[in-house]
Design an enzyme around this catalytic site. Structure first.
Site, short mmCIF file in Angstrom:
data_model
loop_
_atom_site.label_atom_id
_atom_site.label_comp_id
_atom_site.label_asym_id
_atom_site.label_seq_id
_atom_site.Cartn_x
_atom_site.Cartn_y
_atom_site.Cartn_z
N PRO A 75 -21.94 18.63 34.64
CA PRO A 75 -21.85 18.50 36.10
C PRO A 75 -21.65 17.08 36.59
O PRO A 75 -22.23 16.14 36.05
CB PRO A 75 -23.19 19.05 36.59
CG PRO A 75 -24.11 18.93 35.42
CD PRO A 75 -23.24 19.16 34.21
N ASN A 76 -20.83 16.98 37.62
CA ASN A 76 -20.53 15.74 38.34
C ASN A 76 -19.63 14.77 37.58
O ASN A 76 -19.23 13.75 38.14
CB ASN A 76 -21.84 15.03 38.78
CG ASN A 76 -22.67 15.91 39.69
OD1 ASN A 76 -22.16 16.37 40.70
ND2 ASN A 76 -23.92 16.17 39.34
N ARG B 22 -17.92 8.16 41.51
CA ARG B 22 -19.36 8.37 41.34
C ARG B 22 -20.01 7.13 40.74
O ARG B 22 -19.75 6.78 39.59
CB ARG B 22 -19.55 9.56 40.39
CG ARG B 22 -20.98 9.86 40.10
CD ARG B 22 -21.12 10.90 39.01
NE ARG B 22 -22.52 11.12 38.76
CZ ARG B 22 -23.01 11.64 37.65
NH1 ARG B 22 -22.20 12.03 36.69
NH2 ARG B 22 -24.31 11.77 37.50
N TYR C 32 -21.10 4.18 35.95
CA TYR C 32 -20.20 4.99 35.13
C TYR C 32 -18.80 4.42 34.97
O TYR C 32 -17.98 5.00 34.25
CB TYR C 32 -20.12 6.41 35.72
CG TYR C 32 -21.47 7.12 35.71
CD1 TYR C 32 -22.11 7.41 34.51
CD2 TYR C 32 -22.11 7.47 36.90
CE1 TYR C 32 -23.34 8.02 34.48
CE2 TYR C 32 -23.35 8.11 36.88
CZ TYR C 32 -23.96 8.38 35.67
OH TYR C 32 -25.18 9.00 35.64
N ASN D 98 -20.87 15.75 26.52
CA ASN D 98 -21.62 14.99 27.51
C ASN D 98 -22.10 16.04 28.51
O ASN D 98 -21.36 16.44 29.41
CB ASN D 98 -20.74 13.94 28.19
CG ASN D 98 -21.55 13.12 29.20
OD1 ASN D 98 -22.69 13.44 29.51
ND2 ASN D 98 -20.95 12.06 29.70
N ALA E 249 -26.33 15.92 33.56
CA ALA E 249 -27.72 16.19 33.95
C ALA E 249 -28.33 17.35 33.17
O ALA E 249 -29.55 17.39 32.96
CB ALA E 249 -27.80 16.45 35.45
N GLU F 214 -23.36 14.04 20.58
CA GLU F 214 -23.77 13.90 21.98
C GLU F 214 -23.29 12.54 22.51
O GLU F 214 -23.46 11.52 21.84
CB GLU F 214 -25.30 13.98 22.05
CG GLU F 214 -25.86 13.76 23.44
CD GLU F 214 -27.39 13.87 23.47
OE1 GLU F 214 -28.00 14.20 22.42
OE2 GLU F 214 -27.97 13.61 24.54
N HIS G 258 -23.01 9.94 26.06
CA HIS G 258 -23.29 9.58 27.46
C HIS G 258 -22.58 8.27 27.74
O HIS G 258 -22.61 7.34 26.92
CB HIS G 258 -24.79 9.41 27.70
CG HIS G 258 -25.54 10.66 27.41
ND1 HIS G 258 -25.57 11.73 28.27
CD2 HIS G 258 -26.26 11.04 26.31
CE1 HIS G 258 -26.27 12.71 27.73
NE2 HIS G 258 -26.69 12.32 26.54
N ARG H 164 -32.44 3.70 31.58
CA ARG H 164 -32.48 4.22 32.95
C ARG H 164 -33.82 4.93 33.22
O ARG H 164 -34.78 4.69 32.52
CB ARG H 164 -31.27 5.13 33.17
CG ARG H 164 -29.93 4.40 32.95
CD ARG H 164 -28.74 5.27 33.21
NE ARG H 164 -28.69 5.72 34.60
CZ ARG H 164 -27.90 6.72 35.04
NH1 ARG H 164 -27.09 7.33 34.19
NH2 ARG H 164 -27.93 7.06 36.30
C1 DQA Z 1 -24.70 10.92 31.79
C2 DQA Z 1 -26.17 10.50 31.93
C3 DQA Z 1 -26.97 11.59 32.61
O1 DQA Z 1 -28.33 11.18 32.74
C4 DQA Z 1 -26.42 11.87 33.99
O2 DQA Z 1 -27.12 12.93 34.60
C5 DQA Z 1 -24.97 12.11 34.00
C6 DQA Z 1 -24.10 11.32 33.13
C7 DQA Z 1 -23.83 9.77 31.22
O3 DQA Z 1 -22.72 10.07 30.79
O4 DQA Z 1 -24.24 8.62 31.23
O5 DQA Z 1 -24.46 12.89 34.79
O6 DQA Z 1 -24.62 12.00 30.89
#
Ligand code: DQA
Length: 149
Positions: free
Chosen positions: A13-14, A21, A26, A77, A80, A101, A103, A110
């Site tokens: 998501p997002n 964003r 990011y 990825n 959230a 995995e 990110h 964080r």
């Molecule tokens: C994320 C880190 C997560 O905590 C966050 O909710 C994201 C992006 C990252 O790519 O740094 O949406 O996965």
């Protein structure tokens, strides 16, 4: 010659909002930019990629279930959902293929709620904090794992 291994790259998501964003966290690249770089990098590694994004947890679960028989590895990825989803952990646990995995940000630098991941227990490894390069690093890692058998 053997067919290129097919890798599923999943984005939660997002991540469709990358570019607008929180660019300080990011970066300013869009998910489309990252996808393009992944395609170029995968080609050099003789991997075929299938790059997807969804804001819906159940869709990720379904895609993971389906990829059992169609893909040789998963890069995820989960955004959230990383920090909340037992359903994702259960789906990923079905796979016999390697999972990496990723990110973009360093989740350990964080908020504390980002320090726990439901994906990590079933991942071969975790790459975080390197921005979009995390995806290309993950492609190299998965290629290495697949080559070693
Ligand atoms: C994320 C880190 C997560 O905590 C966050 O909710 C994201 C992006 C990252 O790519 O740094 O949406 O996965």
């Amino acid at each position: 010659m053997a067919d290129d291994a097919k890798i599923l790259i999943l984005n939660g998501p997002n991540l469709n909002m990358l570019g607008v964003r929180e660019p300080a966290i990011y970066g300013s690249d869009t998910l489309g930019d990252i996808e393009e770089r992944c395609h170029a990098h995968a080609k050099g590694l003789s991997l075929e990629i299938d790059f997807r994004q969804t804001n819906i947890e159940g869709e990720l679960v379904t895609w993971i279930q389906e990829c059992r028989t169609t893909h040789q590895g998963v890069i995820i990825n989960a955004a959230a959902f990383t920090h909340t989803s037992v359903a994702l952990l259960d789906a990923l646990s079905l796979l016999d293929t390697p999972i990496i995995e990723v990110h973009l940000s360093n989740i350990f630098a964080r908020e504390s709620f980002r320090h726990h991941s439901y994906v990590s227990p079933v991942a071969a490894g975790v790459i975080c904090g390197f921005g979009w390069r995390g995806y290309t690093l993950a492609l190299e890692a998965i290629k290495d794992i697949l080559d070693k058998g």
